[in-house]
Design a protein around this motif. Sequence first.
Motif, mmCIF file in Angstrom:
data_model
loop_
_atom_site.group_PDB
_atom_site.id
_atom_site.type_symbol
_atom_site.label_atom_id
_atom_site.label_comp_id
_atom_site.label_asym_id
_atom_site.label_seq_id
_atom_site.Cartn_x
_atom_site.Cartn_y
_atom_site.Cartn_z
ATOM 1 N N ALA A 114 3.946 6.205 -4.969
ATOM 2 C CA ALA A 114 4.139 6.401 -6.404
ATOM 3 C C ALA A 114 3.079 7.312 -7.001
ATOM 4 C CB ALA A 114 4.122 5.043 -7.103
ATOM 5 N N LYS A 115 1.895 7.275 -6.436
ATOM 6 C CA LYS A 115 0.811 8.112 -6.935
ATOM 7 C C LYS A 115 1.001 9.572 -6.534
ATOM 8 C CE LYS A 115 -4.225 8.596 -6.863
ATOM 9 N NZ LYS A 115 -5.507 8.013 -6.364
ATOM 10 N N VAL A 116 1.424 9.784 -5.301
ATOM 11 C CA VAL A 116 1.518 11.150 -4.768
ATOM 12 C C VAL A 116 2.883 11.782 -5.067
ATOM 13 C CG1 VAL A 116 1.420 12.530 -2.668
ATOM 14 C CG2 VAL A 116 -0.160 10.614 -2.969
ATOM 15 N N LEU A 117 3.939 10.959 -5.014
ATOM 16 C CA LEU A 117 5.302 11.445 -5.291
ATOM 17 C C LEU A 117 5.903 10.630 -6.420
ATOM 18 C CD1 LEU A 117 6.760 11.903 -1.696
ATOM 19 C CD2 LEU A 117 6.162 13.716 -3.288
ATOM 20 N N PRO A 118 5.443 10.835 -7.633
ATOM 21 C CA PRO A 118 5.973 10.035 -8.739
ATOM 22 C C PRO A 118 7.460 10.316 -8.952
ATOM 23 C CG PRO A 118 4.612 11.846 -9.553
ATOM 24 C CD PRO A 118 4.447 11.827 -8.064
ATOM 25 N N ALA A 119 8.161 9.303 -9.446
ATOM 26 C CA ALA A 119 9.622 9.440 -9.682
ATOM 27 C C ALA A 119 9.890 10.479 -10.773
ATOM 28 C CB ALA A 119 10.171 8.090 -10.097
ATOM 29 N N GLY A 154 0.806 -1.213 0.000
ATOM 30 C CA GLY A 154 0.000 0.000 0.000
ATOM 31 C C GLY A 154 0.835 1.256 0.000
ATOM 32 N N TYR A 155 1.929 1.245 0.777
ATOM 33 C CA TYR A 155 2.787 2.432 0.803
ATOM 34 C C TYR A 155 3.444 2.664 -0.551
ATOM 35 C CZ TYR A 155 6.465 5.704 1.986
ATOM 36 O OH TYR A 155 7.293 6.814 2.010
ATOM 37 N N ALA A 156 3.956 1.599 -1.150
ATOM 38 C CA ALA A 156 4.613 1.745 -2.461
ATOM 39 C C ALA A 156 3.643 2.298 -3.497
ATOM 40 C CB ALA A 156 5.176 0.397 -2.909
#
Length: 390
Positions: free
Chosen positions: A385-390, A379-381
């Motif tokens: 990724a949704k909120v802080l995309p690379a 869930g964290y990953a």
Amino acid sequence: MSEPQKPKIKPARPFFSSGPCVKRPGWSPDALSGALTGRSHRSTEGRERLKLAVDRTRSILRLPPGYEAAIVPGSDTGAFELAMWNLLGERGADVLAWDVFGRNWLRDTTAELKLSDLRTFEAEPGYLPDLGKVDFSRDVLFTWNGTTTGVKVPDGDWIPDDRQGLVICDATSALFAEDIDLRKIDVLTYSWQKALGGEGAHGMLIVSPRALERLASYRPPWPVPKLFRLTNKDGILRDVFEGVTINTPSMLCVEDYLDALSWAEGLGGIDATVARARATSSILYDWIDRTPWVAPLAAEHRTRSQTSVAMRFAEPALVNASEDVRLEVMRNIVMLLEGEGAAFDIAAYRGMPAGLRIWCGTTVESQDIAALLPWLEWGYAKARAKVLPA
């Protein structure tokens, strides 16, 4: 950060709410089949069930000589406020607050009872106030375990045996899950809905001989509502400590509490229930200690709660982000795990730092915590990724 695979095994009971808490293992509505529904709580049978609830409470808690127990309205909130309204004002008071509920009691003493001789000791989430500054010639009010912060007092050693004031303790998310020396406490309150997974609306009031003496000899200067009243013109309402209730209780809830007590007694009593919470929370804390993106909200190891395990985000990218970003990650984790049926009610308490809060009390199974951990990673990953995309 690479995304882990979605786990295949889910917790059998994905209920991690910090109140109302998960029912005991094996519970079903059949446990309530003997409830005196449709019967008066004043009937012979009703009084017997209520007295049994009080007597079994005395027994499982191993109350010291002279201590009494009563069923009161309003869950733990009602029990704690009842104690304040009846007992405070005879001398000065020290109030300690490091979580939401402790601050509720502080507000009651200042804004409602308007105590003139009051000292307050507050701490930010994650920390305790300086316990060494408390004056026990005064009445002392505190919460043993901060449900919203996951910060507890480590023990009762800071409370002297020769105190002059009363020690009034909100123990609702600690009792049955933490070691509490009741001889250090003059008034202890809790609800059925916390460590034993009972139903809400009813609270328990435990009082020492010193608190009973205060009740008998002192009348506060403010009006005491009938719902809180433990005395009349003739003195203490002694039958309250024999199971007679101030107002009408739910006999369904009474039966549920009796069922929870039977379960706890079957485990081996309070020593066994405390051991369960310790073992379950240890699984979660061990994972936290080896997981770089999360940390306990409790700043010191010895103050970590064994029930309401509160966590903050620790990955630098989130630590350096705004609280709105952290809240968005939290909400996404909660939504993802609820959508999968893997965990319910694990968000940090409102007003606390964004993160997670997972109940590890007596009725939670260790294997369910173990099964939850891969879901937290997944869930964290996904959320990050949704909120802080690379």
